[in-house]
Design a protein around this motif. Structure first.
Motif, PDB file in Angstrom:
ATOM      1  N   TYR A 127       0.833  -1.200   0.000  1.00 50.22           N
ATOM      2  CA  TYR A 127       0.000   0.000   0.000  1.00 50.22           C
ATOM      3  C   TYR A 127       0.869   1.252   0.000  1.00 50.22           C
ATOM      4  N   GLN A 148      -4.857   1.415   2.331  1.00 57.90           N
ATOM      5  CA  GLN A 148      -5.474   0.469   3.265  1.00 57.90           C
ATOM      6  C   GLN A 148      -6.221   1.219   4.365  1.00 57.90           C
ATOM      7  N   VAL A 184      -7.620   1.118   8.056  1.00 61.27           N
ATOM      8  CA  VAL A 184      -7.315   0.366   9.264  1.00 61.27           C
ATOM      9  C   VAL A 184      -8.087   0.937  10.440  1.00 61.27           C
ATOM     10  N   VAL A 185      -8.652   0.057  11.232  1.00 62.01           N
ATOM     11  CA  VAL A 185      -9.296   0.489  12.470  1.00 62.01           C
ATOM     12  C   VAL A 185      -8.266   0.372  13.587  1.00 62.01           C
ATOM     13  N   THR A 186      -8.037   1.428  14.318  1.00 64.22           N
ATOM     14  CA  THR A 186      -6.994   1.394  15.351  1.00 64.22           C
ATOM     15  C   THR A 186      -7.613   1.395  16.741  1.00 64.22           C
ATOM     16  N   GLY A 187      -6.760   1.179  17.738  1.00 61.51           N
ATOM     17  CA  GLY A 187      -7.178   1.377  19.120  1.00 61.51           C
ATOM     18  C   GLY A 187      -7.386   2.861  19.332  1.00 61.51           C
ATOM     19  N   GLU A 225       6.787  -2.653  18.431  1.00 61.03           N
ATOM     20  CA  GLU A 225       6.936  -1.590  17.446  1.00 61.03           C
ATOM     21  C   GLU A 225       7.510  -2.201  16.172  1.00 61.03           C
ATOM     22  N   MET A 235       6.959   2.195   5.039  1.00 57.69           N
ATOM     23  CA  MET A 235       5.676   2.107   5.735  1.00 57.69           C
ATOM     24  C   MET A 235       5.750   2.947   7.006  1.00 57.69           C
ATOM     25  N   PRO A 236       4.616   3.442   7.464  1.00 60.19           N
ATOM     26  CA  PRO A 236       4.660   4.199   8.718  1.00 60.19           C
ATOM     27  C   PRO A 236       5.081   3.295   9.877  1.00 60.19           C
ATOM     28  N   GLY A 246       3.359  -8.839   3.954  1.00 65.94           N
ATOM     29  CA  GLY A 246       2.287  -8.330   3.108  1.00 65.94           C
ATOM     30  C   GLY A 246       2.170  -6.815   3.048  1.00 65.94           C
ATOM     31  N   HIS A 247       2.961  -6.118   3.857  1.00 71.35           N
ATOM     32  CA  HIS A 247       2.891  -4.645   3.916  1.00 71.35           C
ATOM     33  C   HIS A 247       1.484  -4.115   4.183  1.00 71.35           C
ATOM     34  N   GLN A 248       0.791  -4.786   5.071  1.00 71.45           N
ATOM     35  CA  GLN A 248      -0.535  -4.299   5.460  1.00 71.45           C
ATOM     36  C   GLN A 248      -0.541  -4.080   6.963  1.00 71.45           C
ATOM     37  N   LEU A 249      -1.238  -3.033   7.391  1.00 69.87           N
ATOM     38  CA  LEU A 249      -1.366  -2.824   8.833  1.00 69.87           C
ATOM     39  C   LEU A 249      -2.480  -3.729   9.354  1.00 69.87           C
ATOM     40  N   ILE A 250      -2.396  -4.065  10.606  1.00 72.94           N
ATOM     41  CA  ILE A 250      -3.392  -4.959  11.187  1.00 72.94           C
ATOM     42  C   ILE A 250      -4.425  -4.156  11.976  1.00 72.94           C
ATOM     43  N   ASP A 251      -5.674  -4.385  11.640  1.00 72.38           N
ATOM     44  CA  ASP A 251      -6.770  -3.691  12.309  1.00 72.38           C
ATOM     45  C   ASP A 251      -6.755  -3.913  13.820  1.00 72.38           C
ATOM     46  N   ASP A 252      -7.305  -2.957  14.545  1.00 74.36           N
ATOM     47  CA  ASP A 252      -7.619  -3.101  15.970  1.00 74.36           C
ATOM     48  C   ASP A 252      -6.426  -3.132  16.915  1.00 74.36           C
ATOM     49  N   ILE A 262      -3.486  -1.602  16.438  1.00 76.08           N
ATOM     50  CA  ILE A 262      -2.584  -0.450  16.335  1.00 76.08           C
ATOM     51  C   ILE A 262      -2.840   0.542  17.456  1.00 76.08           C
TER      52      ILE A 262
END
Lengths: 595, 131
Positions: free
Chosen positions: A3, A41, A43-46, B82, B88-89, B111-117, B119
């Motif tokens: 992304y 992408q 993303v839902v974060t905390g 971390e 990527m950020p 996969g260079h994707q962030l993981i939901d929830d 973060i």
């Protein structure tokens, strides 16, 4: 598939309730429509910790921060920001300011923390000396050994206004000066890492996360006062901190940053660890010295102060971990940089271990003068479970309880003392309406009575008496005379105890009496505990109108305190009831309540 | 190691600083940093660490440097991890158990994707003012 951008949408409870979930869906739809599904992408974060401005959306990697984003705004953000790369000014944080802020670095919420002591914690690998060196570690020792005289070092610390973070707030530079002025000979530098307050763990985290900063600071102090030997007095209950300190000492030795002739300067300094067995009183400096010498940890009257006559009768400086962690930074950046941070009387920052009924419990560092409200509601994210803030407790068993009307008091040593608490070592426990202040006072007294060394009568006997009165009140047997007696004992303990432990042990009682007298009176007169914490005062009742006579409660009651016939309202015998609450928990008709 | 002179120490600092800036220890451009204070370990950081190492080995990734650090201050969300991936950020994940650690390697690093929830997005390095 990689992304290019990321849309972070806050998934905290507050943001979800203000429409965050729909915002996420809309983003996904709009991105697909714009053909960006594979580039961006969502993303839902905390919780991003900025609940009053929710829903929050952040775009990475630019870090643009959008607030109060509604589903109808999403199209614009996608079209302008993600397609054309133009920031949507209208939704950027802080609409009132003419100059719209873009990067989150400009948002005051995040600026409330300021890390000096914790500068390396969570960043470096504490078991690698190279990591510390890369972040300006052992730079202060270079400056001190090769560019400054011991007098100049002391002068710099005096000028910085640094005060002891162990609780009492004595100027660190003064301590150093006293010890420096003693005739030459064997002197000692001691680090007090006997952190004992319930709920406080700043020193442990500092030692675990950045052990070299303490070694460097102690070496600087050793040079300044003319000591060649240092001791770190640390609790044996901190095995990880001990392990990391041992590794750090070994590494510093190997590189010649500790030991004989440091960096070829001719100055020699060595550090040894001493383990405490977990006695709270050993955090008091004279008792700590006794313990290092191998004696029973009991305080001694001062004067003579340790700076004159300390360890084995030699001049000794004792500084707390957090105090020492400030030293290398002060040397590197200068006293004038340091004394601009904080309030008129208290310079620098303070680390707090934020615990209790707060959403984001954790370790925080804020400039002196930050208010409790900022700490609890902005950084801490408010009270857990939507409850009401009732009080905050600072300073552990030696501290006091701060009621809501002082939430906006800027924190420093003087302001906290004025409202009946103390800075203490930095434990900050947040309480809500389900906490009973009388019970909290009893909890702390229980602790100090346990930990009193027994040497002086005011602390040994006074503490026990106070605890008995508190138990009596929480059991519902208290009288108004008890309150008067307690006040007299508090005063006597405060004036006549030998050391800080006894002098401050009554603080939790004094401050709760001062601000929550009505709750004490409720316990005494109405035999009622509004928080429902004092179990002896709770009465369980069955509402005969709601009770269907199903007999479930009677069967669940472990004390056989409930009687009644089938299909008839049941009754609880208060004499037999043990207040376990099983009946209320199990009643299917909501007929049982307590109060 | 030999004892340092003043010049050695300065040289060492400079070299390490450059290495840290390039985020490159030995051709490893991805960094995974696990908070291993008492709070983190109590919450299961050691399991997380093992799971990360296993997942990285399984995937045969040779460019990932996995490090430990002290308490990041986010004790309510331990274990914290971390992740620094070029391009990527940099993000901090909270409540990373062994399962999350595995998907972190698969999704984020590979996969260079962030993981939901998971973060937390409060990297102390760039947000909080540092001395």
């Amino acid at each position: 598939m990689a992304y290019e951008s990321y849309v972070l949408v806050c998934g905290g409870t507050a943001c979800c309730s203000s429409g965050g979930t729909t915002v996420v869906e809309t983003f996904k739809k709009e991105l697909e429509a714009a053909g960006l599904k594979d580039k961006v992408q969502v993303v839902v974060t905390g919780c991003l910790g900025f609940c009053e401005q929710g829903p929050i959306v952040k775009i990475l990697p630019q870090g643009t921060f959008y607030v109060q984003v509604k589903p109808e705004d999403v199209k614009e953000i996608v079209a302008e920001h993600l397609v054309k790369g133009r920031v949507v000014q209208r939704l950027c944080y802080d609409p009132e300011q003419a100059k719209k802020l873009v990067a989150e670095a400009n948002i005051p919420f995040y600026q409330k923390q300021y890390r000096i002591v914790l500068r390396n914690c969570g960043i470096i690998d504490p078991e690698k000396i190279e990591d510390y060196i890369a972040r300006d570690g052992y730079k202060a020792i270079e400056k001190v050994l090769f560019e400054m005289t011991p007098e100049q070092v002391v002068e710099e610390i005096l000028k910085s206004g640094l005060r002891g973070r162990g609780g009492a707030g004595f100027p660190t530079g003064m301590k150093w000066k006293f010890a420096q002025q003693q005739p030459k000979g064997q002197k000692y530098m001691v680090c007090n890492a006997d952190e004992g307050d319930p709920g406080a763990y700043m020193d442990r985290s500092t030692l675990e996360g950045d052990p070299h900063s303490i070694l460097e600071a102690m070496t600087i102090a050793g040079y300044a006062i003319g000591a060649s030997k240092g001791f770190i007095y640390i609790r044996a209950e901190y095995p990880l901190a001990i392990e990391r300190l041992q590794i750090a000492i070994k590494q510093a030795h190997e590189l010649g940053l500790l030991g004989e002739d440091i960096l070829g300067s001719g100055f020699s300094f060595d550090i040894e660890l001493r383990f405490g067995a977990g006695a709270f009183v050993c955090g008091e400096e004279t008792a700590l010295l006794q313990s290092i010498e191998g004696n029973r940890g009991m305080p001694k009257p001062r004067p003579p102060f340790p700076a004159v006559k300390g360890l084995w009768g030699r001049p000794t400086v004792i500084n707390n971990v957090e105090t020492l962690a400030n030293i290398p930074v002060i040397i590197n950046k200068g006293a004038d940089w340091f004394n601009k941070i904080g309030t008129a009387t208290t310079k620098g920052t303070k680390v707090f271990a934020l615990t209790g009924k707060v959403n984001n419990s954790g370790l925080i560092e804020v400039p002196m003068g930050t208010t409790l409200r900022e700490i609890i509601f902005d950084i801490g994210g408010g009270i857990r479970g939507g409850h009401q803030f009732k009080a905050a407790q600072t300073g552990g068993p030696s501290g006091g309880i701060i009621p809501p009307q002082f939430l906006d008091t800027p924190i420093d040593y003087e302001s906290l003392a004025k409202i009946g608490s103390i800075m203490g070592s930095g434990g900050l426990i947040v309480m809500d309406e389900t906490d009973c202040v009388v019970d909290v006072a009893r909890f702390y007294l229980d602790f100090t009575v346990d930990e009193s060394c027994g040497k002086c009568a005011p602390c040994r006997i006074g503490g026990r008496k106070l605890l008995n009165y508190l138990k009596k009140i929480t059991d519902g047997r208290g009288t108004e005379q008890d309150i008067k007696d307690m006040q007299a004992i508090c005063d006597a303990m405060n004036k006549a105890s030998l050391c800080g432990l006894g002098q401050t042990a009554s603080n939790p009682v004094r401050s709760t009496l001062r601000y929550f007298m009505d709750e004490y009176m409720e316990h005494i007169k109405d035999k009622k505990c509004r928080a429902g914490k004092c179990t002896k005062l709770i009465q369980y009742k069955i509402d005969p109108a709601k009770c269907k006579g199903c007999t479930l409660c009677a069967r669940k009651c472990p004390a056989n305190a409930i009687t009644g016939t089938v299909k008839q309202p049941h009754v609880i015998d208060p004499a037999k009831c043990i207040k376990c609450g099983q009946c209320e928990l199990n009643c299917k008709f909501g007929a049982i309540s307590h109060g | 190691m030999a004892k340092l002179t003043l010049a050695d120490l300065r040289k060492m600092r400079e070299e390490k600083q450059q290495a840290m800036e390039m985020r490159d220890a030995s051709n490893k451009d991805v960094q995974v940093i696990v908070g291993m204070g008492t709070c983190g370990i109590a919450a299961g950081a050691k399991d997380t660490f093992t799971a990360l190492v296993n997942a990285i080995n399984e995937k045969g990734l040779t460019n990932v440097l996995i490090r430990q650090t002290g308490c990041m201050g986010l004790c309510h969300s331990e274990p914290t991890v971390e992740v620094v991936v070029p391009g990527m950020p940099t993000v901090i994940y909270g409540n990373v158990d062994a399962a999350t650690a595995k998907s972190l390697v698969e999704k984020h690093i590979v996969g260079h994707q962030l993981i939901d929830d998971k973060i937390l997005d409060r990297p102390s390095i760039d947000i909080i003012k540092n001395a």
